[in-house]
Design a protein around this motif. Structure first.
Motif, PDB file in Angstrom:
ATOM      1  N   LEU A  38      -4.030 -11.025   0.884  1.00 44.87           N
ATOM      2  CA  LEU A  38      -4.357 -11.084   2.209  1.00 44.87           C
ATOM      3  C   LEU A  38      -5.363 -11.947   2.747  1.00 44.87           C
ATOM      4  O   LEU A  38      -6.251 -11.631   3.712  1.00 44.87           O
ATOM      5  CB  LEU A  38      -4.606  -9.664   2.985  1.00 44.87           C
ATOM      6  N   ALA A  48     -12.934  -4.311   3.008  1.00 44.74           N
ATOM      7  CA  ALA A  48     -12.053  -4.746   4.048  1.00 44.74           C
ATOM      8  C   ALA A  48     -10.856  -4.714   3.332  1.00 44.74           C
ATOM      9  O   ALA A  48      -9.678  -4.426   3.984  1.00 44.74           O
ATOM     10  CB  ALA A  48     -12.531  -6.513   4.201  1.00 44.74           C
ATOM     11  N   LEU A  49     -10.537  -5.088   2.034  1.00 45.10           N
ATOM     12  CA  LEU A  49      -9.125  -5.177   1.336  1.00 45.10           C
ATOM     13  C   LEU A  49      -8.602  -3.728   1.433  1.00 45.10           C
ATOM     14  O   LEU A  49      -7.362  -3.532   1.886  1.00 45.10           O
ATOM     15  CB  LEU A  49      -9.135  -5.824   0.080  1.00 45.10           C
ATOM     16  N   GLU A  51      -8.909  -1.198   3.298  1.00 45.91           N
ATOM     17  CA  GLU A  51      -8.711  -0.667   4.661  1.00 45.91           C
ATOM     18  C   GLU A  51      -7.201  -1.164   4.868  1.00 45.91           C
ATOM     19  O   GLU A  51      -6.755  -0.712   5.775  1.00 45.91           O
ATOM     20  CB  GLU A  51      -9.646  -1.193   5.494  1.00 45.91           C
ATOM     21  N   ARG A  52      -6.670  -2.252   4.366  1.00 49.90           N
ATOM     22  CA  ARG A  52      -5.577  -2.984   4.759  1.00 49.90           C
ATOM     23  C   ARG A  52      -4.432  -2.707   3.798  1.00 49.90           C
ATOM     24  O   ARG A  52      -3.180  -3.227   4.053  1.00 49.90           O
ATOM     25  CB  ARG A  52      -5.763  -4.571   5.074  1.00 49.90           C
ATOM     26  N   TYR A  79      -9.190   6.149   5.891  1.00 50.49           N
ATOM     27  CA  TYR A  79      -9.137   5.069   6.828  1.00 50.49           C
ATOM     28  C   TYR A  79      -9.500   5.023   8.186  1.00 50.49           C
ATOM     29  O   TYR A  79      -9.347   6.142   9.134  1.00 50.49           O
ATOM     30  CB  TYR A  79      -7.623   4.595   6.903  1.00 50.49           C
ATOM     31  N   ASP A 122      -1.831   2.863   7.904  1.00 52.03           N
ATOM     32  CA  ASP A 122      -1.103   1.603   8.792  1.00 52.03           C
ATOM     33  C   ASP A 122      -1.477   0.540   8.104  1.00 52.03           C
ATOM     34  O   ASP A 122      -1.701  -0.538   8.602  1.00 52.03           O
ATOM     35  CB  ASP A 122      -1.543   1.604  10.310  1.00 52.03           C
ATOM     36  N   PRO A 123      -1.370   0.213   6.861  1.00 54.45           N
ATOM     37  CA  PRO A 123      -1.533  -0.767   5.972  1.00 54.45           C
ATOM     38  C   PRO A 123      -0.735  -2.179   6.448  1.00 54.45           C
ATOM     39  O   PRO A 123       0.588  -2.155   6.833  1.00 54.45           O
ATOM     40  CB  PRO A 123      -1.112  -0.576   4.699  1.00 54.45           C
ATOM     41  N   ASP A 124      -1.190  -3.275   6.089  1.00 51.09           N
ATOM     42  CA  ASP A 124      -0.606  -4.529   6.383  1.00 51.09           C
ATOM     43  C   ASP A 124       0.230  -4.916   4.966  1.00 51.09           C
ATOM     44  O   ASP A 124       1.407  -5.499   5.015  1.00 51.09           O
ATOM     45  CB  ASP A 124      -1.534  -5.751   6.628  1.00 51.09           C
TER      46      ASP A 124
END
Length: 173
Positions: A38, A48-49, A51-52, A79, A122-124
């Protein structure tokens, strides 16, 4: 891997699929080179990673004494943002098992619960390591349908599998 794409890592057992995604997940350090996920690097932006990302391990071990709802609620607490517990339980079709203990679930139900834990933030990007290994055909199709829905919402998926039919059903590349 493009945003919103389902990318499949294919190969027989022992080919290095799990090791590769564990490096991308930040669970295993790389021997050399640089890994970007990402647009970020684990050595600079680990928090930060995390969390995504959503991660479903090849053999997810969840606490047998917790209920389905307690398990999803626990993972949701990791999260700062995410989906509601009720939404995720419904999405993976475990509403009727909401109060069941994890240790009493079938293999397919445990896999769907592991998927719920991977998506509750709700990950990317979601990493799924052989998400349907050991499941009966009906349970495999339920998991495939849930993954297809996630892809439709724009979530990026990276899947390891040695099932060609699974790759054909889910993967863009």
């Amino acid at each position: 891997v493009a945003a919103g794409e389902c990318f499949g890592l294919l190969g027989p057992n022992g080919a290095g699929k799990t090791t590769t995604i564990e490096i991308c997940e930040g669970l295993t350090p790389s021997d050399e080179g640089t890994v970007e996920v990402l647009g970020r690097r684990w050595d600079d932006d680990e928090h930060a990673l995390r969390e995504r990302l959503g991660i479903q391990l090849q053999e997810t071990q969840l606490a047998d004494k917790l209920t389905v709802e307690e398990t999803v609620r626990l993972f949701r607490s990791f999260y700062p943002r995410g989906r509601t517990v009720d939404e995720v339980i419904d999405l993976v079709q475990l509403g009727e098992k909401r109060n069941a203990r994890v240790g009493k679930l079938s293999g397919g139900q445990k896999q769907r619960l592991a998927l719920a834990c991977a998506i509750v933030g709700d990950p990317d990007l979601i990493f799924l390591d052989e998400p349907t290994t050991g499941l009966d055909p009906q349970a495999r199709h339920v998991v495939w349908e849930r993954l297809y829905r996630l892809k439709q919402r724009g979530v990026t998926l990276v899947i390891t599998t040695h099932y060609m039919d699974e790759a054909e059903q889910l993967c863009d590349r």
